[in-house]
Write an enzyme that holds these catalytic residues in place. Structure first.
Site, PDB file in Angstrom:
ATOM      1  N   ASN A   1       0.845  -1.189   0.000  1.00 38.83           N
ATOM      2  CA  ASN A   1       0.000   0.000   0.000  1.00 38.83           C
ATOM      3  C   ASN A   1       0.890   1.253   0.000  1.00 38.83           C
ATOM      4  OD1 ASN A   1      -1.635   2.181   0.842  1.00 38.83           O
ATOM      5  ND2 ASN A   1      -3.103   0.762   1.774  1.00 38.83           N
TER       6      ASN A   1
ATOM      7  N   ASP B   1      -0.559  -3.166  10.446  1.00 35.15           N
ATOM      8  CA  ASP B   1      -1.911  -3.613  10.170  1.00 35.15           C
ATOM      9  C   ASP B   1      -2.886  -2.637  10.819  1.00 35.15           C
ATOM     10  OD1 ASP B   1      -3.097  -5.898   8.720  1.00 35.15           O
ATOM     11  OD2 ASP B   1      -4.327  -5.931  10.532  1.00 35.15           O
TER      12      ASP B   1
ATOM     13  N   GLU C   1      -1.628 -12.968   5.544  1.00 33.84           N
ATOM     14  CA  GLU C   1      -2.381 -12.377   6.649  1.00 33.84           C
ATOM     15  C   GLU C   1      -3.360 -13.408   7.169  1.00 33.84           C
ATOM     16  OE1 GLU C   1      -4.539  -8.661   6.252  1.00 33.84           O
ATOM     17  OE2 GLU C   1      -2.665  -7.615   5.808  1.00 33.84           O
TER      18      GLU C   1
ATOM     19  N   PHE D   1      -6.839   7.727   1.329  1.00 37.24           N
ATOM     20  CA  PHE D   1      -7.183   6.457   0.690  1.00 37.24           C
ATOM     21  C   PHE D   1      -8.190   5.735   1.579  1.00 37.24           C
ATOM     22  CE2 PHE D   1      -4.925   3.334   3.382  1.00 37.24           C
ATOM     23  CZ  PHE D   1      -4.166   4.191   4.148  1.00 37.24           C
TER      24      PHE D   1
ATOM     25  N   ASP E   1     -10.595   7.051   4.487  1.00 29.59           N
ATOM     26  CA  ASP E   1     -10.282   8.446   4.835  1.00 29.59           C
ATOM     27  C   ASP E   1     -11.427   9.418   4.520  1.00 29.59           C
ATOM     28  OD1 ASP E   1      -7.836   7.959   5.972  1.00 29.59           O
ATOM     29  OD2 ASP E   1      -6.657   8.476   4.200  1.00 29.59           O
TER      30      ASP E   1
ATOM     31  N   LYS F   1       0.124   4.024   2.615  1.00 28.89           N
ATOM     32  CA  LYS F   1       0.649   3.739   3.943  1.00 28.89           C
ATOM     33  C   LYS F   1       2.153   4.027   3.973  1.00 28.89           C
ATOM     34  CE  LYS F   1      -0.471  -0.279   5.788  1.00 28.89           C
ATOM     35  NZ  LYS F   1      -1.084  -1.599   6.161  1.00 28.89           N
TER      36      LYS F   1
ATOM     37  N   HIS G   1      -3.669   7.119  13.706  1.00 31.13           N
ATOM     38  CA  HIS G   1      -3.345   5.844  14.329  1.00 31.13           C
ATOM     39  C   HIS G   1      -1.975   5.339  13.885  1.00 31.13           C
ATOM     40  CE1 HIS G   1      -5.189   5.522  10.469  1.00 31.13           C
ATOM     41  NE2 HIS G   1      -5.077   4.214  10.373  1.00 31.13           N
ATOM     42  N   ARG G   2      -1.746   5.406  12.574  1.00 28.87           N
ATOM     43  CA  ARG G   2      -0.490   4.876  11.993  1.00 28.87           C
ATOM     44  C   ARG G   2       0.708   5.687  12.476  1.00 28.87           C
ATOM     45  NH1 ARG G   2      -2.316   4.685   7.384  1.00 28.87           N
ATOM     46  NH2 ARG G   2      -2.877   2.521   7.731  1.00 28.87           N
TER      47      ARG G   2
ATOM     48  N   LYS H   1      -2.622  14.704   8.500  1.00 31.85           N
ATOM     49  CA  LYS H   1      -3.128  13.393   8.950  1.00 31.85           C
ATOM     50  C   LYS H   1      -2.150  12.779   9.955  1.00 31.85           C
ATOM     51  CE  LYS H   1      -4.488   8.761   7.427  1.00 31.85           C
ATOM     52  NZ  LYS H   1      -4.668   7.787   6.348  1.00 31.85           N
TER      53      LYS H   1
HETATM   54  P1  ITT Z   1      -0.635  -3.946   3.376  1.00 29.98           P
HETATM   55  O1  ITT Z   1      -0.041  -4.382   2.092  1.00 29.98           O
HETATM   56  O2  ITT Z   1       0.314  -3.113   4.194  1.00 29.98           O
HETATM   57  O3  ITT Z   1      -1.226  -5.084   4.198  1.00 29.98           O
HETATM   58  P2  ITT Z   1      -3.401  -3.016   3.217  1.00 29.98           P
HETATM   59  O4  ITT Z   1      -3.999  -1.989   2.301  1.00 29.98           O
HETATM   60  O5  ITT Z   1      -3.919  -4.400   3.133  1.00 29.98           O
HETATM   61  O6  ITT Z   1      -1.823  -2.946   2.992  1.00 29.98           O
HETATM   62  P3  ITT Z   1      -4.264  -2.829   6.034  1.00 29.98           P
HETATM   63  O7  ITT Z   1      -4.537  -4.284   6.111  1.00 29.98           O
HETATM   64  O8  ITT Z   1      -3.482  -2.199   7.144  1.00 29.98           O
HETATM   65  O9  ITT Z   1      -3.502  -2.437   4.691  1.00 29.98           O
HETATM   66  O10 ITT Z   1      -5.594  -2.006   5.927  1.00 29.98           O
HETATM   67  C1  ITT Z   1      -6.745  -2.579   5.393  1.00 29.98           C
HETATM   68  C2  ITT Z   1      -7.593  -1.531   4.733  1.00 29.98           C
HETATM   69  O11 ITT Z   1      -8.102  -0.618   5.719  1.00 29.98           O
HETATM   70  C3  ITT Z   1      -6.875  -0.642   3.729  1.00 29.98           C
HETATM   71  O12 ITT Z   1      -6.767  -1.261   2.473  1.00 29.98           O
HETATM   72  C4  ITT Z   1      -7.786   0.585   3.710  1.00 29.98           C
HETATM   73  O13 ITT Z   1      -8.917   0.352   2.898  1.00 29.98           O
HETATM   74  C5  ITT Z   1      -8.208   0.667   5.177  1.00 29.98           C
HETATM   75  N1  ITT Z   1      -7.304   1.561   5.898  1.00 29.98           N
HETATM   76  C6  ITT Z   1      -6.197   1.232   6.611  1.00 29.98           C
HETATM   77  N2  ITT Z   1      -5.599   2.316   7.096  1.00 29.98           N
HETATM   78  C7  ITT Z   1      -6.324   3.360   6.682  1.00 29.98           C
HETATM   79  C8  ITT Z   1      -6.194   4.756   6.816  1.00 29.98           C
HETATM   80  O14 ITT Z   1      -5.181   5.310   7.456  1.00 29.98           O
HETATM   81  N3  ITT Z   1      -7.134   5.515   6.246  1.00 29.98           N
HETATM   82  C9  ITT Z   1      -8.168   4.969   5.578  1.00 29.98           C
HETATM   83  N4  ITT Z   1      -8.347   3.685   5.375  1.00 29.98           N
HETATM   84  C10 ITT Z   1      -7.428   2.874   5.919  1.00 29.98           C
END
Ligand code: ITT
Length: 197
Positions: free
Chosen positions: A16, A72, A43, A150, A153, A19, A178-179, A173
């Site tokens: 991502n 995560d 996962e 994304f 958000d 992220k 949280h991140r 942000k």
């Molecule tokens: P990885 O490859 O790092 O696993 P991911 O997109 O699968 O990427 P997560 O499992 O952490 O990441 O998050 C799952 C979903 O939650 C992500 O695809 C977004 O749709 C949502 N999400 C996570 N963090 C977010 C944020 O800061 N703002 C908005 N949506 C978020």
């Protein structure tokens, strides 16, 4: 790739890019650089973000054999008993923001929080170490996309802000996300542990 970095580069296993961009900016606060490893780490399905992150980081480490972090995140909506929680990715792909807003139609209590767990693992450790961050806020009545962000958000407005995360730039942000909170905890530990400044 040259991994002789003296510990100043932290590698982040993620697919991502959003992220990753957020994380890079946080690492810069600590004078650390960040590298992105597009490893497809496994996962597990669990209600517990920490369990998911620990499993993923061990899996990523097996594939790359260098010190590595994964992160995560989950969105927990109070009125939906914590849904979608750790299933955020699947829910976003299936019903998306519009679908979540539909589930929240006529719901007055719109409190929600985003949670993040960063897990770090290296060969020196017996087990992964986790760092947590959380931000409280609410689910907006409509999608407010702005020009950034994304995932969820556009429908998440953190407490004490008029803007959704999507209406903020990354710097804004990162002031409360949280991140960013989880990553700052990680960076403080990492610098102390590696004895680098
Ligand atoms: P990885 O490859 O790092 O696993 P991911 O997109 O699968 O990427 P997560 O499992 O952490 O990441 O998050 C799952 C979903 O939650 C992500 O695809 C977004 O749709 C949502 N999400 C996570 N963090 C977010 C944020 O800061 N703002 C908005 N949506 C978020």
């Amino acid at each position: 790739m040259n991994f002789q970095t003296g510990g100043r580069v932290v590698f982040f296993a993620t697919n991502n890019l959003n992220k990753f961009r957020e994380a890079c900016m946080v690492m810069r606060e600590f004078n650390l650089a960040m590298g992105m490893l597009r490893i497809k780490s496994l996962e597990i399905q669990s209600e517990n973000l920490e369990e998911i992150a620990k499993f993923s980081v061990l899996n990523a480490f097996e594939k790359c054999c260098i010190p590595i972090i994964v992160e995560d995140a989950g969105l927990f909506i109070e009125a939906l008993n914590g849904f979608p929680g750790p299933y955020a990715s699947y829910v976003y792909r299936t019903i998306g923001n519009e679908g979540l807003l539909k589930l929240m139609e006529n719901v007055k209590l719109r409190k929600a929080n985003f949670r993040s767990v960063v897990a770090y693992f290296s060969a020196e450790l017996a087990a992964p170490i986790c760092f947590k961050g959380e931000v409280a806020g609410e689910i907006t009545e409509e999608v407010r996309a702005g020009s950034s962000g994304f995932g969820f958000d556009p429908i998440f407005r953190p407490e004490r802000s008029d803007k959704t995360f999507a209406e903020m730039d990354i710097k804004e942000k990162n002031m409360c996300s949280h991140r960013a909170k989880a990553l700052r905890e990680f960076a403080k530990w990492y610098i102390a542990h590696k004895r680098i400044v």
